[in-house]
Design a protein around this motif. Structure first.
Motif, mmCIF file in Angstrom:
data_model
loop_
_atom_site.group_PDB
_atom_site.id
_atom_site.type_symbol
_atom_site.label_atom_id
_atom_site.label_comp_id
_atom_site.label_asym_id
_atom_site.label_seq_id
_atom_site.Cartn_x
_atom_site.Cartn_y
_atom_site.Cartn_z
ATOM 1 N N ASP A 39 0.828 -1.214 0.000
ATOM 2 C CA ASP A 39 0.000 0.000 0.000
ATOM 3 C C ASP A 39 0.860 1.260 0.000
ATOM 4 O OD1 ASP A 39 -2.298 -1.534 -0.032
ATOM 5 O OD2 ASP A 39 -2.717 -1.292 2.117
ATOM 6 N N MET A 40 1.911 1.269 0.854
ATOM 7 C CA MET A 40 2.795 2.427 0.918
ATOM 8 C C MET A 40 3.515 2.616 -0.421
ATOM 9 S SD MET A 40 6.025 3.268 3.405
ATOM 10 C CE MET A 40 7.005 1.930 2.774
ATOM 11 N N ALA A 41 3.968 1.531 -1.028
ATOM 12 C CA ALA A 41 4.669 1.617 -2.309
ATOM 13 C C ALA A 41 3.755 2.200 -3.390
ATOM 14 C CB ALA A 41 5.175 0.241 -2.722
ATOM 15 N N LYS A 42 2.493 1.777 -3.403
ATOM 16 C CA LYS A 42 1.548 2.306 -4.401
ATOM 17 C C LYS A 42 1.297 3.792 -4.188
ATOM 18 C CE LYS A 42 -0.719 -2.111 -5.172
ATOM 19 N NZ LYS A 42 -1.890 -2.939 -4.872
ATOM 20 N N LYS A 43 1.190 4.202 -2.945
ATOM 21 C CA LYS A 43 0.987 5.623 -2.632
ATOM 22 C C LYS A 43 2.192 6.442 -3.112
ATOM 23 C CE LYS A 43 0.443 8.691 1.335
ATOM 24 N NZ LYS A 43 0.458 8.750 2.801
ATOM 25 N N LEU A 44 3.389 5.943 -2.819
ATOM 26 C CA LEU A 44 4.602 6.645 -3.251
ATOM 27 C C LEU A 44 4.740 6.636 -4.769
ATOM 28 C CD1 LEU A 44 7.121 5.485 -0.503
ATOM 29 C CD2 LEU A 44 6.067 7.739 -0.757
ATOM 30 N N ALA A 45 4.314 5.565 -5.426
ATOM 31 C CA ALA A 45 4.380 5.486 -6.886
ATOM 32 C C ALA A 45 3.490 6.548 -7.527
ATOM 33 C CB ALA A 45 3.980 4.097 -7.359
ATOM 34 N N ARG A 46 2.309 6.763 -6.951
ATOM 35 C CA ARG A 46 1.427 7.818 -7.477
ATOM 36 C C ARG A 46 2.108 9.183 -7.354
ATOM 37 N NH1 ARG A 46 -2.437 4.428 -5.043
ATOM 38 N NH2 ARG A 46 -2.463 5.643 -3.118
ATOM 39 N N ARG A 47 2.806 9.382 -6.227
ATOM 40 C CA ARG A 47 3.513 10.648 -6.018
ATOM 41 C C ARG A 47 4.655 10.798 -7.027
ATOM 42 N NH1 ARG A 47 6.169 11.704 -0.355
ATOM 43 N NH2 ARG A 47 8.077 12.444 -1.305
ATOM 44 N N VAL A 48 5.399 9.715 -7.271
ATOM 45 C CA VAL A 48 6.494 9.753 -8.242
ATOM 46 C C VAL A 48 5.954 10.067 -9.635
ATOM 47 C CG1 VAL A 48 8.194 8.320 -9.454
ATOM 48 C CG2 VAL A 48 8.075 8.273 -6.957
ATOM 49 N N ALA A 49 4.870 9.432 -10.022
ATOM 50 C CA ALA A 49 4.280 9.663 -11.344
ATOM 51 C C ALA A 49 3.801 11.111 -11.478
ATOM 52 C CB ALA A 49 3.119 8.695 -11.579
ATOM 53 N N LYS A 50 3.264 11.663 -10.398
ATOM 54 C CA LYS A 50 2.736 13.033 -10.420
ATOM 55 C C LYS A 50 3.863 14.068 -10.424
ATOM 56 C CE LYS A 50 -0.138 16.193 -7.766
ATOM 57 N NZ LYS A 50 -0.795 16.413 -6.487
ATOM 58 N N GLU A 51 4.861 13.883 -9.547
ATOM 59 C CA GLU A 51 5.909 14.886 -9.370
ATOM 60 C C GLU A 51 7.123 14.668 -10.272
ATOM 61 O OE1 GLU A 51 6.878 14.962 -5.214
ATOM 62 O OE2 GLU A 51 4.816 15.444 -4.633
ATOM 63 N N GLY A 52 7.300 13.444 -10.773
ATOM 64 C CA GLY A 52 8.434 13.157 -11.641
ATOM 65 C C GLY A 52 9.763 13.049 -10.925
ATOM 66 N N LYS A 53 9.753 12.832 -9.609
ATOM 67 C CA LYS A 53 10.986 12.718 -8.830
ATOM 68 C C LYS A 53 11.167 11.287 -8.342
ATOM 69 C CE LYS A 53 10.754 17.469 -7.182
ATOM 70 N NZ LYS A 53 10.546 18.323 -6.026
ATOM 71 N N VAL A 54 12.414 10.841 -8.335
ATOM 72 C CA VAL A 54 12.746 9.491 -7.874
ATOM 73 C C VAL A 54 12.598 9.419 -6.354
ATOM 74 C CG1 VAL A 54 14.609 7.795 -7.661
ATOM 75 C CG2 VAL A 54 14.352 9.107 -9.774
ATOM 76 N N ILE A 55 12.034 8.325 -5.867
ATOM 77 C CA ILE A 55 11.962 8.065 -4.427
ATOM 78 C C ILE A 55 12.754 6.792 -4.162
ATOM 79 C CG2 ILE A 55 10.466 7.353 -2.522
ATOM 80 C CD1 ILE A 55 8.370 9.254 -3.521
ATOM 81 N N THR A 56 13.632 6.856 -3.143
ATOM 82 C CA THR A 56 14.451 5.714 -2.761
ATOM 83 C C THR A 56 14.055 5.264 -1.362
ATOM 84 O OG1 THR A 56 16.292 6.579 -4.075
ATOM 85 C CG2 THR A 56 16.812 4.883 -2.451
ATOM 86 N N PHE A 57 13.756 3.983 -1.217
ATOM 87 C CA PHE A 57 13.407 3.401 0.076
ATOM 88 C C PHE A 57 14.664 3.209 0.912
ATOM 89 C CE2 PHE A 57 9.698 2.145 -2.340
ATOM 90 C CZ PHE A 57 8.674 2.114 -1.412
ATOM 91 N N ASP A 58 14.486 3.059 2.212
ATOM 92 C CA ASP A 58 15.568 2.628 3.093
ATOM 93 C C ASP A 58 15.931 1.197 2.715
ATOM 94 O OD1 ASP A 58 15.598 4.997 4.519
ATOM 95 O OD2 ASP A 58 14.219 4.288 6.070
#
Length: 186
Positions: free
Chosen positions: A121-140
């Motif tokens: 669920d958290m990954a999907k939420k972050l993926a929507r943010r990445v798609a919207k903002e165009g910035k890479v997100i890196t997990f711990d």
């Protein structure tokens, strides 16, 4: 009940066929069940291990074990570390050279299933943010199993892709926007 009787009970319990008749277990499954039961006894834990019921999530080449009982919560450990160690050791004991390898998953009181659902669920939420903002997100850094959960959760999400980077315990997942798929920024 003696430890041998407990082991036999644990091995027999949990593999009924659809007709309700017990089916013989393959050697890897027997070794996995026997090892975890022995480990629980040596740890002096008030818990039992059995094959997890087939809920459609597992595959044919997977052995899913469930630990239940009053001490099952203690078996999880901090952030699942004890459960992860038990799974690793069980895999090492159950697999023998020359046999087809089956994936072994050990869970306690549904911890792993809840954890994986929350992570997806958290990954999907972050993926929507990445798609919207165009910035890479890196997990711990994550375990191999957790990285797989993220990759599988996002494989069909439009506008992003995932990659793992790093070595050993420092390996982490990145969610990367797919060029041309990001929403325009104002």
């Amino acid at each position: 009940m003696s430890s041998t009787e407990q082991k036999e009970h644990a091995v027999e319990a949990g593999n009924p066929s659809s007709s309700g008749v017990e089916e013989p277990l393959d050697p890897q499954t027997e070794r996995a069940l026997g090892f975890v039961q022995m480990l629980l006894e040596k740890m002096e834990m008030d818990a039992e291990v059995s094959l997890a019921p087939d809920d459609g999530e597992g595959s044919a080449d997977e052995i899913r074990l469930e630990i239940e009982g009053p001490d099952a919560g203690r078996i999880i450990g901090k952030r699942g570390s004890v459960l992860e160690a038990i799974q690793y050791l069980t895999t090492r004991v159950a697999h023998k050279p020359g046999e087809p390898r089956k994936h072994i998953a050990v869970d306690a009181e549904g911890y792993r299933a809840r954890h994986e659902d929350q992570l997806a669920d958290m990954a999907k939420k972050l993926a929507r943010r990445v798609a919207k903002e165009g910035k890479v997100i890196t997990f711990d850094p994550m375990t191999a199993r957790d990285r797989r959960v993220v990759h599988m959760a996002l494989k069909d999400i439009q506008g992003v892709r995932t990659e793992s980077h790093g070595e050993g315990p420092d390996r982490r997942v990145q969610i990367i926007p797919v060029k041309g798929a990001a929403a325009p920024t104002a």
